[in-house]
Design a protein around this motif. Structure first.
Motif, PDB file in Angstrom:
ATOM      1  N   ASP A 179       8.861   5.251  -4.908  1.00  0.00           N
ATOM      2  CA  ASP A 179       8.248   6.508  -4.483  1.00  0.00           C
ATOM      3  C   ASP A 179       6.887   6.212  -3.878  1.00  0.00           C
ATOM      4  O   ASP A 179       6.046   5.494  -4.471  1.00  0.00           O
ATOM      5  N   ASN A 180       6.667   6.750  -2.673  1.00  0.00           N
ATOM      6  CA  ASN A 180       5.347   6.808  -2.037  1.00  0.00           C
ATOM      7  C   ASN A 180       4.665   5.444  -1.913  1.00  0.00           C
ATOM      8  O   ASN A 180       3.437   5.343  -2.052  1.00  0.00           O
ATOM      9  N   GLY A 181       5.414   4.429  -1.643  1.00  0.00           N
ATOM     10  CA  GLY A 181       4.819   3.113  -1.456  1.00  0.00           C
ATOM     11  C   GLY A 181       5.570   2.332  -0.394  1.00  0.00           C
ATOM     12  O   GLY A 181       6.744   2.586  -0.114  1.00  0.00           O
ATOM     13  N   VAL A 182       4.846   1.391   0.212  1.00  0.00           N
ATOM     14  CA  VAL A 182       5.454   0.491   1.188  1.00  0.00           C
ATOM     15  C   VAL A 182       5.600  -0.877   0.513  1.00  0.00           C
ATOM     16  O   VAL A 182       4.610  -1.424  -0.011  1.00  0.00           O
ATOM     17  N   PHE A 183       6.803  -1.400   0.567  1.00  0.00           N
ATOM     18  CA  PHE A 183       7.096  -2.661  -0.111  1.00  0.00           C
ATOM     19  C   PHE A 183       7.828  -3.580   0.868  1.00  0.00           C
ATOM     20  O   PHE A 183       8.754  -3.149   1.579  1.00  0.00           O
ATOM     21  N   SER A 184       7.451  -4.840   0.890  1.00  0.00           N
ATOM     22  CA  SER A 184       8.123  -5.830   1.729  1.00  0.00           C
ATOM     23  C   SER A 184       8.625  -6.977   0.863  1.00  0.00           C
ATOM     24  O   SER A 184       8.258  -7.091  -0.316  1.00  0.00           O
ATOM     25  N   ASP A 185       9.453  -7.835   1.484  1.00  0.00           N
ATOM     26  CA  ASP A 185      10.048  -8.979   0.763  1.00  0.00           C
ATOM     27  C   ASP A 185      10.705  -8.525  -0.539  1.00  0.00           C
ATOM     28  O   ASP A 185      10.581  -9.173  -1.581  1.00  0.00           O
ATOM     29  N   VAL A 186      11.376  -7.396  -0.449  1.00  0.00           N
ATOM     30  CA  VAL A 186      12.033  -6.854  -1.635  1.00  0.00           C
ATOM     31  C   VAL A 186      13.412  -7.507  -1.786  1.00  0.00           C
ATOM     32  O   VAL A 186      14.188  -7.586  -0.827  1.00  0.00           O
ATOM     33  N   THR A 187      13.703  -7.962  -3.018  1.00  0.00           N
ATOM     34  CA  THR A 187      15.030  -8.497  -3.339  1.00  0.00           C
ATOM     35  C   THR A 187      15.454  -7.935  -4.684  1.00  0.00           C
ATOM     36  O   THR A 187      14.681  -7.962  -5.653  1.00  0.00           O
ATOM     37  N   ILE A 188      16.654  -7.413  -4.739  1.00  0.00           N
ATOM     38  CA  ILE A 188      17.181  -6.835  -5.973  1.00  0.00           C
ATOM     39  C   ILE A 188      18.248  -7.767  -6.546  1.00  0.00           C
ATOM     40  O   ILE A 188      19.095  -8.291  -5.811  1.00  0.00           O
ATOM     41  N   PHE A 189      18.200  -7.968  -7.868  1.00  0.00           N
ATOM     42  CA  PHE A 189      19.105  -8.901  -8.543  1.00  0.00           C
ATOM     43  C   PHE A 189      19.851  -8.187  -9.673  1.00  0.00           C
ATOM     44  O   PHE A 189      19.294  -7.332 -10.369  1.00  0.00           O
ATOM     45  N   SER A 190      21.095  -8.578  -9.850  1.00  0.00           N
ATOM     46  CA  SER A 190      21.882  -8.146 -11.009  1.00  0.00           C
ATOM     47  C   SER A 190      23.088  -9.075 -11.102  1.00  0.00           C
ATOM     48  O   SER A 190      23.087 -10.166 -10.505  1.00  0.00           O
ATOM     49  N   GLY A 205       0.813  -1.210   0.000  1.00  0.00           N
ATOM     50  CA  GLY A 205       0.000   0.000   0.000  1.00  0.00           C
ATOM     51  C   GLY A 205       0.843   1.255   0.000  1.00  0.00           C
ATOM     52  O   GLY A 205       2.089   1.223  -0.013  1.00  0.00           O
ATOM     53  N   PRO A 206       0.193   2.400   0.023  1.00  0.00           N
ATOM     54  CA  PRO A 206       0.924   3.675  -0.004  1.00  0.00           C
ATOM     55  C   PRO A 206       1.670   3.916   1.299  1.00  0.00           C
ATOM     56  O   PRO A 206       1.326   3.387   2.349  1.00  0.00           O
ATOM     57  N   SER A 207       2.701   4.728   1.208  1.00  0.00           N
ATOM     58  CA  SER A 207       3.481   5.079   2.399  1.00  0.00           C
ATOM     59  C   SER A 207       2.705   6.052   3.271  1.00  0.00           C
ATOM     60  O   SER A 207       1.767   6.735   2.822  1.00  0.00           O
ATOM     61  N   GLU A 208       3.069   6.109   4.555  1.00  0.00           N
ATOM     62  CA  GLU A 208       2.376   7.001   5.483  1.00  0.00           C
ATOM     63  C   GLU A 208       2.529   8.455   5.078  1.00  0.00           C
ATOM     64  O   GLU A 208       1.614   9.263   5.231  1.00  0.00           O
ATOM     65  N   GLU A 209       3.694   8.782   4.576  1.00  0.00           N
ATOM     66  CA  GLU A 209       3.962  10.164   4.146  1.00  0.00           C
ATOM     67  C   GLU A 209       4.070  10.177   2.640  1.00  0.00           C
ATOM     68  O   GLU A 209       4.657   9.280   2.021  1.00  0.00           O
ATOM     69  N   THR A 210       3.504  11.168   1.994  1.00  0.00           N
ATOM     70  CA  THR A 210       3.556  11.315   0.546  1.00  0.00           C
ATOM     71  C   THR A 210       4.428  12.508   0.195  1.00  0.00           C
ATOM     72  O   THR A 210       4.256  13.602   0.762  1.00  0.00           O
ATOM     73  N   VAL A 211       5.340  12.310  -0.725  1.00  0.00           N
ATOM     74  CA  VAL A 211       6.240  13.373  -1.161  1.00  0.00           C
ATOM     75  C   VAL A 211       5.960  13.651  -2.628  1.00  0.00           C
ATOM     76  O   VAL A 211       5.981  12.738  -3.468  1.00  0.00           O
ATOM     77  N   ASP A 212       5.688  14.919  -2.939  1.00  0.00           N
ATOM     78  CA  ASP A 212       5.423  15.296  -4.327  1.00  0.00           C
ATOM     79  C   ASP A 212       6.735  15.370  -5.116  1.00  0.00           C
ATOM     80  O   ASP A 212       7.810  15.641  -4.564  1.00  0.00           O
ATOM     81  N   PHE A 213       6.601  15.186  -6.414  1.00  0.00           N
ATOM     82  CA  PHE A 213       7.733  15.371  -7.312  1.00  0.00           C
ATOM     83  C   PHE A 213       7.946  16.853  -7.557  1.00  0.00           C
ATOM     84  O   PHE A 213       7.145  17.703  -7.131  1.00  0.00           O
ATOM     85  N   ALA A 214       9.000  17.179  -8.265  1.00  0.00           N
ATOM     86  CA  ALA A 214       9.301  18.585  -8.557  1.00  0.00           C
ATOM     87  C   ALA A 214       8.208  19.216  -9.414  1.00  0.00           C
ATOM     88  O   ALA A 214       8.004  20.430  -9.374  1.00  0.00           O
ATOM     89  N   SER A 215       7.490  18.357 -10.155  1.00  0.00           N
ATOM     90  CA  SER A 215       6.419  18.882 -11.004  1.00  0.00           C
ATOM     91  C   SER A 215       5.164  19.202 -10.209  1.00  0.00           C
ATOM     92  O   SER A 215       4.206  19.759 -10.748  1.00  0.00           O
ATOM     93  N   GLY A 216       5.153  18.799  -8.950  1.00  0.00           N
ATOM     94  CA  GLY A 216       3.982  19.035  -8.114  1.00  0.00           C
ATOM     95  C   GLY A 216       3.054  17.848  -8.045  1.00  0.00           C
ATOM     96  O   GLY A 216       2.115  17.821  -7.240  1.00  0.00           O
ATOM     97  N   ARG A 217       3.259  16.867  -8.874  1.00  0.00           N
ATOM     98  CA  ARG A 217       2.429  15.676  -8.855  1.00  0.00           C
ATOM     99  C   ARG A 217       3.072  14.617  -7.973  1.00  0.00           C
ATOM    100  O   ARG A 217       4.255  14.696  -7.654  1.00  0.00           O
ATOM    101  N   SER A 218       2.298  13.592  -7.636  1.00  0.00           N
ATOM    102  CA  SER A 218       2.831  12.483  -6.854  1.00  0.00           C
ATOM    103  C   SER A 218       2.214  11.186  -7.354  1.00  0.00           C
ATOM    104  O   SER A 218       1.088  11.175  -7.874  1.00  0.00           O
ATOM    105  N   ARG A 219       2.957  10.099  -7.174  1.00  0.00           N
ATOM    106  CA  ARG A 219       2.453   8.777  -7.542  1.00  0.00           C
ATOM    107  C   ARG A 219       3.241   7.730  -6.763  1.00  0.00           C
ATOM    108  O   ARG A 219       4.368   7.984  -6.318  1.00  0.00           O
ATOM    109  N   ALA A 220       2.645   6.566  -6.627  1.00  0.00           N
ATOM    110  CA  ALA A 220       3.322   5.420  -6.025  1.00  0.00           C
ATOM    111  C   ALA A 220       3.909   4.566  -7.154  1.00  0.00           C
ATOM    112  O   ALA A 220       3.204   4.229  -8.125  1.00  0.00           O
TER     113      ALA A 220
END
Length: 608
Positions: free
Chosen positions: A593-604, A471-486
């Motif tokens: 941005d603006n989201g809560v994520f769990s069980d995150v694993t990054i691969f490369s 789900g969305p994060s507790e705090e929302t931070v807008d982008f420089a354009s003034g819009r926000s998204r998760a």
């Protein structure tokens, strides 16, 4: 009489001196398969026996009538019968010595012929260097290719039955299979004709030295026999009666010795002749050394031709491999048929290239051995220039992909599955932080509204992130354009905050995949570039990803090769397009941005 003499008078001398020439020529040659060697030695031994029979036998002195056959002195009784009768035996010891020398000469001739035959046989075998290895390499490739080709034909037959392919296409493929099978049959037939492989390749230089040594020994044996004629030592004895002479005894005995003083100078002249003969054998075009030089020159030209052919084939193989890889993910009968055609071309070219590489390998080993022996090479030998050197290095360094891998090359999805997960503690945190969830695993959680992460030393052309959206994060931070998204996504070729390729999965308020390039040459910090330099890239094909619902786990993967980007969601292609020539290059990273994520694993994977 000669046979009686040989058995009665000379047999003791034979036993003491040599044991007879027949014992020497009864020995079998090293190469027991060469019966002609035994035949030649038997012939030379028989010749020596025949001449020895004449030389070792005594001469019978003839008798005759006449006036003063040996003595013309007057008889006491002038009216008596005049004349003389004489009978006896004469033996020449110089002939006995020459007989032994003829036996030595025959043995030297036999040794010379054996050495010459072995050298010429090795020379003949060296003319086909690498032939067996080349055929075996070709046989190995065809043994792998033909079963796979038959699988292609069976699949095409099923497609023809299902009206997905034409009979014409099937016949064209069958012709290509027949070509491979003919190549395999010709290879097997040639290998059978070659017979069993020799246990060990002979040292051709050692055989050449053995022949030259045997040739000089034969020349010396001939010269020794010839010089033996320069002296004579003979004894004679018998009955002699002169009619009318009653005063002398009716027997005689005597000897003769002669010596040609030219023998004093003949030895030095003989040595000069033998030395000159060795030089002539070395220099003459048709001599043994000349034949070896011609063989080396022929192999040098052949090696150069093989290097050039190997270079051309290596380039074509690399091109065909690239085509097969590009065609691998395409679907549809038309794409499959075209890929089959390319695969057949690759299989045939690989079957033609493998024997060239094996033959060149053995040929270069042979030439290195020859060049190590020869201190100075002929002026007309082909020299390897810089271009040929580069050609050889490229051709020998290039390793064609095995047919088993060409049949089903790794897809981008498979490449992404091979990536290695990164430990959260090894991440380079540019903005925000992560929470390590379980000790001993590489999973972490994202709870901050903004996260920017890079993977130090990673390959910036591919990456994958697995996550569960909570789900969305507790705090929302807008982008420089003034819009926000998760959203959550991957950073590719991330040089810094101002130069990076983004692959983002937008979740809220709308859900879609967006690919954008942020390019600001000369700027590196976010405070320098801010929100400038963004350009959204258009895909050539795109599909909507599945809806992201809280609690659902998904994967987002990106695969960039040759400026073509493919994006996969849960192993399915959702975006493909050309990103153009990027002015920056760097590592793989992660952004959210603006989201809560769990069980995150990054691969490369580490950059090669």
């Amino acid at each position: 009489m000669p046979i009686l003499c040989r058995r009665a008078l000379c047999i003791g001398i034979f036993i003491v001196a040599a044991g007879g020439p027949s014992a020497a020529f009864a020995q079998s040659p090293d190469d027991t398969s060469a019966e002609h060697l035994d035949a030649y030695c038997t012939w030379r031994g028989a010749q020596a026996d025949a001449e020895q029979s004449l030389l070792w036998a005594p001469d019978v002195v003839a008798w005759s009538w006449g006036d003063g056959l040996y003595d013309s002195g007057e008889l006491v009784d002038n009216g008596a019968l005049r004349g003389r009768i004489l009978a006896g035996i004469r033996y020449d010891f110089s002939d006995l010595y020459r007989g032994f020398l003829l036996g030595d000469e025959a043995e030297a001739a036999c040794a010379r012929y054996r050495a010459m035959s072995r050298f010429e046989a090795a020379l003949e075998r060296s003319g086909h260097i690498g032939q067996r290895a080349a055929l075996e390499a070709q046989q190995k490739v065809l043994a792998e290719a033909i079963p796979q080709a038959k699988e292609v034909i069976e699949g095409l037959k099923a497609a023809v039955a299902g009206k997905r392919a034409s009979d014409r296409e099937l016949r064209a493929m069958q012709i290509r299979l027949d070509t491979l099978e003919r190549m395999a049959q010709n290879t097997r037939d040639t290998l059978v004709q070659l017979g069993d492989a020799p246990a060990k390749s002979p040292d051709i230089h050692a055989l050449l030295d053995a022949f030259l040594t045997a040739d000089s020994a034969y020349q010396r044996a001939q010269a020794k026999t010839q010089r033996a004629e320069s002296w004579e030592l003979s004894l004679a004895a018998g009955y002699s009666h002169r009619f009318g002479d009653t005063t002398s005894a009716p027997v005689f005995a005597g000897g003769t010795f002669s010596f040609n003083i030219g023998q004093l100078w003949a030895g030095a002249a003989t040595e000069r002749a033998i030395d000159a003969h060795e030089v002539w054998q070395e220099k003459r075009p048709g001599g043994p050394s000349g034949k070896l030089r011609e063989l080396v020159r022929a192999h040098q030209f052949s090696a150069r031709a093989d290097r050039e052919k190997l270079q051309a084939n290596a380039l074509m193989l690399a091109d065909l491999e690239e085509r097969l890889e590009r065609l691998a993910p395409l679907k549809g009968q038309e794409a499959v048929s075209f890929r089959n055609l390319v695969w057949f071309d690759y299989a045939q070219l690989l079957a033609e290239t493998a024997p060239v590489a094996e033959r060149l390998k053995e040929m270069e080993a042979f030439l290195r051995t020859m060049e190590a022996r020869e201190a100075a090479r002929d002026e007309d030998n082909p020299q390897e220039d810089a271009t040929t050197y580069v050609t050889r290095r490229f051709a020998l360094a290039y390793k064609p992909t095995p047919l088993s891998e060409i049949k089903r090359p790794a897809t981008p999805q498979e490449e992404l599955k091979k990536l290695t997960s990164y430990n959260p503690r090894s991440l380079d945190l540019i903005l925000g932080n992560v929470e390590h969830e379980v000790s001993g695993s590489n999973d972490f959680a994202i709870k901050v509204p903004k996260l920017r992460v890079e993977l130090p030393g990673s390959d910036g052309r591919l990456g994958l992130v697995r996550f569960t959206y909570d789900g969305p994060s507790e705090e929302t931070v807008d982008f420089a354009s003034g819009r926000s998204r998760a959203q959550i996504g991957l950073k590719l070729r991330a040089q810094d905050s101002c130069n990076v390729l983004y692959v983002m999965w937008r979740i809220d308020p709308d859900q879609r995949i967006m690919v954008s390039s942020k390019s600001n040459p000369g700027q590196h910090l976010n405070r320098e570039c801010g929100n400038a330099g963004y350009a959204n890239l258009r895909p050539t094909s795109v599909t909507h990803p599945p809806l992201v619902k809280p609690g659902a786990t998904h994967t987002l993967g990106a695969y960039l090769k040759d400026d073509v980007l493919q994006v996969f969601v849960d192993d399915k292609l959702v975006w493909k397009g050309d990103v153009g020539t990027l002015s920056y290059d760097g590592v793989t990273g992660l952004r959210s941005d603006n989201g809560v994520f769990s069980d995150v694993t990054i691969f490369s994977k580490p950059r090669e």
